[in-house]
Design an enzyme around this catalytic site. Structure first.
Site, PDB file in Angstrom:
ATOM      1  N   ASN A  36      -2.497  28.697 -38.895  1.00 39.61           N
ATOM      2  CA  ASN A  36      -3.012  27.460 -39.488  1.00 39.61           C
ATOM      3  C   ASN A  36      -2.515  26.305 -38.625  1.00 39.61           C
ATOM      4  O   ASN A  36      -1.616  26.486 -37.807  1.00 39.61           O
ATOM      5  CB  ASN A  36      -2.599  27.319 -40.963  1.00 39.61           C
ATOM      6  CG  ASN A  36      -1.106  27.097 -41.138  1.00 39.61           C
ATOM      7  OD1 ASN A  36      -0.525  26.198 -40.522  1.00 39.61           O
ATOM      8  ND2 ASN A  36      -0.469  27.903 -41.976  1.00 39.61           N
ATOM      9  N   ASN A  90       1.144  34.102 -52.132  1.00 41.73           N
ATOM     10  CA  ASN A  90       0.047  34.824 -51.485  1.00 41.73           C
ATOM     11  C   ASN A  90       0.069  36.333 -51.731  1.00 41.73           C
ATOM     12  O   ASN A  90      -0.695  37.073 -51.109  1.00 41.73           O
ATOM     13  CB  ASN A  90       0.059  34.561 -49.975  1.00 41.73           C
ATOM     14  CG  ASN A  90      -0.156  33.103 -49.643  1.00 41.73           C
ATOM     15  OD1 ASN A  90       0.656  32.483 -48.966  1.00 41.73           O
ATOM     16  ND2 ASN A  90      -1.233  32.528 -50.136  1.00 41.73           N
ATOM     17  N   ARG A 109      -0.659  38.736 -41.274  1.00 36.51           N
ATOM     18  CA  ARG A 109      -0.070  38.830 -42.621  1.00 36.51           C
ATOM     19  C   ARG A 109      -0.419  40.129 -43.339  1.00 36.51           C
ATOM     20  O   ARG A 109       0.163  40.424 -44.394  1.00 36.51           O
ATOM     21  CB  ARG A 109      -0.467  37.610 -43.471  1.00 36.51           C
ATOM     22  CG  ARG A 109       0.126  36.304 -42.933  1.00 36.51           C
ATOM     23  CD  ARG A 109       0.184  35.207 -43.983  1.00 36.51           C
ATOM     24  NE  ARG A 109       1.134  35.512 -45.058  1.00 36.51           N
ATOM     25  CZ  ARG A 109       1.324  34.748 -46.118  1.00 36.51           C
ATOM     26  NH1 ARG A 109       0.648  33.632 -46.273  1.00 36.51           N
ATOM     27  NH2 ARG A 109       2.197  35.091 -47.060  1.00 36.51           N
ATOM     28  N   ARG A 163      -9.780  31.233 -45.890  1.00 33.53           N
ATOM     29  CA  ARG A 163      -9.016  32.471 -46.096  1.00 33.53           C
ATOM     30  C   ARG A 163      -9.712  33.462 -47.044  1.00 33.53           C
ATOM     31  O   ARG A 163      -9.951  34.600 -46.697  1.00 33.53           O
ATOM     32  CB  ARG A 163      -7.619  32.146 -46.648  1.00 33.53           C
ATOM     33  CG  ARG A 163      -6.750  31.327 -45.692  1.00 33.53           C
ATOM     34  CD  ARG A 163      -6.401  32.135 -44.459  1.00 33.53           C
ATOM     35  NE  ARG A 163      -5.574  31.385 -43.522  1.00 33.53           N
ATOM     36  CZ  ARG A 163      -4.263  31.346 -43.534  1.00 33.53           C
ATOM     37  NH1 ARG A 163      -3.586  31.995 -44.449  1.00 33.53           N
ATOM     38  NH2 ARG A 163      -3.592  30.644 -42.632  1.00 33.53           N
ATOM     39  N   HIS A 192      -5.732  26.466 -47.947  1.00 35.05           N
ATOM     40  CA  HIS A 192      -5.571  27.162 -49.228  1.00 35.05           C
ATOM     41  C   HIS A 192      -5.794  26.159 -50.373  1.00 35.05           C
ATOM     42  O   HIS A 192      -5.478  24.970 -50.237  1.00 35.05           O
ATOM     43  CB  HIS A 192      -4.137  27.702 -49.384  1.00 35.05           C
ATOM     44  CG  HIS A 192      -3.908  29.077 -48.834  1.00 35.05           C
ATOM     45  ND1 HIS A 192      -2.701  29.473 -48.323  1.00 35.05           N
ATOM     46  CD2 HIS A 192      -4.723  30.162 -48.751  1.00 35.05           C
ATOM     47  CE1 HIS A 192      -2.777  30.737 -47.929  1.00 35.05           C
ATOM     48  NE2 HIS A 192      -3.997  31.185 -48.180  1.00 35.05           N
ATOM     49  N   ASP A 194      -4.037  25.974 -53.117  1.00 42.77           N
ATOM     50  CA  ASP A 194      -2.794  25.490 -53.752  1.00 42.77           C
ATOM     51  C   ASP A 194      -2.107  24.373 -52.965  1.00 42.77           C
ATOM     52  O   ASP A 194      -1.096  23.844 -53.419  1.00 42.77           O
ATOM     53  CB  ASP A 194      -1.824  26.643 -54.058  1.00 42.77           C
ATOM     54  CG  ASP A 194      -1.209  27.271 -52.824  1.00 42.77           C
ATOM     55  OD1 ASP A 194      -1.646  26.964 -51.706  1.00 42.77           O
ATOM     56  OD2 ASP A 194      -0.282  28.091 -52.991  1.00 42.77           O
ATOM     57  N   ALA A 282       5.437  26.059 -41.426  1.00 37.24           N
ATOM     58  CA  ALA A 282       4.564  27.235 -41.504  1.00 37.24           C
ATOM     59  C   ALA A 282       3.319  26.926 -42.334  1.00 37.24           C
ATOM     60  O   ALA A 282       2.472  27.790 -42.547  1.00 37.24           O
ATOM     61  CB  ALA A 282       5.319  28.411 -42.121  1.00 37.24           C
ATOM     62  N   CYS A 288       3.905  27.607 -52.842  1.00 38.45           N
ATOM     63  CA  CYS A 288       3.711  28.783 -51.968  1.00 38.45           C
ATOM     64  C   CYS A 288       4.920  29.714 -51.991  1.00 38.45           C
ATOM     65  O   CYS A 288       4.776  30.920 -51.769  1.00 38.45           O
ATOM     66  CB  CYS A 288       3.512  28.367 -50.511  1.00 38.45           C
ATOM     67  SG  CYS A 288       2.202  27.220 -50.191  1.00 38.45           S
TER      68      CYS A 288
HETATM   69  N1  ARG Z   1       1.872  30.513 -42.742  1.00 41.90           N
HETATM   70  C1  ARG Z   1       1.312  30.900 -43.996  1.00 41.90           C
HETATM   71  C2  ARG Z   1      -0.178  31.180 -43.830  1.00 41.90           C
HETATM   72  O1  ARG Z   1      -0.804  30.506 -43.041  1.00 41.90           O
HETATM   73  C3  ARG Z   1       1.548  29.864 -45.032  1.00 41.90           C
HETATM   74  C4  ARG Z   1       1.090  30.250 -46.399  1.00 41.90           C
HETATM   75  C5  ARG Z   1       1.286  29.198 -47.427  1.00 41.90           C
HETATM   76  N2  ARG Z   1       0.986  29.683 -48.717  1.00 41.90           N
HETATM   77  C6  ARG Z   1       0.204  29.111 -49.616  1.00 41.90           C
HETATM   78  N3  ARG Z   1       0.134  29.654 -50.801  1.00 41.90           N
HETATM   79  N4  ARG Z   1      -0.516  28.062 -49.362  1.00 41.90           N
HETATM   80  O2  ARG Z   1      -0.735  32.053 -44.447  1.00 41.90           O
END
Ligand code: ARG
Length: 300
Positions: A36, A90, A109, A163, A192, A194, A282, A288
Site C-alpha cells: 500500500n 484482517n 499476506r 483488496r 481498506h 476501516d 505499514a 487494525c
Molecule cells: N500493511 C498492511 C496491509 O497493507 C496493513 C493492514 C492494515 N489493516 C487494516 N485493517 N486496515 O495489508
C-alpha cells in the site's frame, strides 16, 4: 508520548462491554514490502532497530489501554515471515461467534491465513467462538479491514475494490443473514474500509468522503441522517482517525484534531489517544491492531 484521556458526561449505552479482542504482539513486525502507499521499506531499513522498539512500546501502551477498559484480550503469536500479522483486524469477520476467515489479496499476506485459521480453531475448542468457516476460494476478503458491524443499524458496512472482492459482500450477507451495505473504495491510500469509515455505538458514522466514489458517498448519505454523519478532513484521515475502537462511550484512536475531539465530546464520547505512528508506516492504526471477537447481533 503520553496518552491524553479526556472525559465527558453523557451516558452512552455500552453494547458489548466488556468486550473481547484478538491482538498480536509485534514480535516480528517490520515494513519489508510495499502493498500500500504508506509502506516504505527503505525508511524502515534505515532505522529498523529504533522503529521496532517504538512499535513494541506503542503496542504495549495500546494493550494496557484496552486492559484498563476491562476488555478481555486473546493473543495470537507472530511467527517470522509474516510482518503484517499484527493487524489482526484482517484475520476474519466475527459476528455472534461465527468466524469467516480472510482470503488476502496479496501473496505477501497469504501465509497469515493458515496461522489465523489455526488460532480460530483453538478459540473454537475453548468455546470462545462457535464456528470457523471460509469464503469460496475465488473470492478475496480481508476481514474487518473491509467489513464493519454497525451495532446501531444491525448491518455490516463492507468495502471492496483495492483488496476485497465485491462478490464477497454478497457472501457475507448470506452467511450471517444480515444486510451488507457495499461501498467501493477508490484510493490506494485508503485501501481498506476501516481506515475510511467508522460507525460509532450511538449511531454516528465517521467517514472520509474522498476515500469513496460518488455512488458510495451517496449511499452513505442515504443511510445515515445528516445529524449523525461526520465527514472528517484530510488531516484526521491521514492520522487514521477512522481506524478507532469504540468501547461504550470511549473512543480509542491514535491521534485526533481538537476540532473533531470537540465534536465527539459534545456527542458524549471520551477520546483516548494512544499514538501508534510506527504502525502507520505499514498503513495501519488502532482498529487494525485488534479484532472484535464480541460483536453480537440483537437476536429475537
Ligand atoms: N500493511 C498492511 C496491509 O497493507 C496493513 C493492514 C492494515 N489493516 C487494516 N485493517 N486496515 O495489508
Amino acid at each position: 508520548m503520553s496518552s491524553g484521556i479526556t472525559s465527558s458526561s453523557k451516558n452512552i449505552k455500552d453494547r458489548g462491554s466488556p468486550g473481547r479482542l484478538l491482538m498480536c504482539a509485534p514480535d516480528n513486525f517490520s515494513v519489508i514490502y510495499n502493498i500500500n502507499e504508506w509502506m516504505q521499506p527503505q525508511t524502515w531499513l534505515s532505522n529498523s532497530n529504533e522503529l521496532k522498539r517504538n512499535a513494541e512500546q506503542e503496542w504495549h501502551h495500546l494493550y494496557q489501554t484496552f486492559q484498563s477498559l476491562e476488555m478481555s484480550i486473546d493473543l495470537v503469536s507472530q511467527p517470522p515471515g509474516v510482518p503484517d500479522m499484527v493487524f489482526t483486524a484482517n484475520s476474519g469477520v466475527v459476528l455472534d461467534g461465527r468466524v469467516l476467515l480472510s482470503r488476502f489479496r496479496h501473496k505477501e499476506r497469504q501465509p497469515e491465513e493458515k496461522y489465523f485459521a489455526q488460532h480460530f480453531e483453538l478459540l473454537k475448542s475453548k468455546g470462545i467462538v462457535v464456528a470457523v468457516d471460509e469464503f469460496p476460494a475465488e473470492l478475496k476478503q480481508e476481514g474487518v479491514g473491509d467489513c464493519i458491524w454497525d451495532c446501531k443499524r444491525q448491518i455490516f458496512w463492507a468495502g471492496y475494490g483495492p483488496r476485497s472482492s465485491k462478490e464477497a459482500t454478497l457472501y457475507i450477507q448470506k452467511y450471517y443473514g444480515k444486510e451488507v451495505v457495499a461501498l467501493e473504495l477508490l484510493s490506494s491510500l485508503f485501501y481498506h474500509l476501516d481506515i475510511s469509515l467508522s460507525p460509532l455505538n450511538s449511531g454516528e458514522v465517521l467517514y472520509y468522503p474522498e476515500a469513496f466514489n460518488e455512488q458510495s458517498q451517496k449511499i452513505i448519505k442515504e443511510r445515515v441522517p445528516a445529524h449523525e454523519l461526520i465527514a472528517i478532513d484530510k488531516e484526521d484521515a491521514f492520522n487514521f482517525v477512522c481506524n478507532l475502537v469504540n468501547v461504550g462511550d470511549k473512543i480509542v484512536l491514535s491521534r485526533c484534531s481538537n476540532k473533531l475531539k470537540n465534536i465527539l465530546q459534545a456527542k458524549g464520547y471520551s477520546i483516548i489517544e494512544v499514538p501508534v505512528d510506527t504502525f502507520g508506516l505499514a498503513g495501519g492504526s488502532v482498529c487494525c491492531l485488534t479484532l472484535r471477537l464480541d460483536w453480537q447481533s440483537n437476536k429475537g
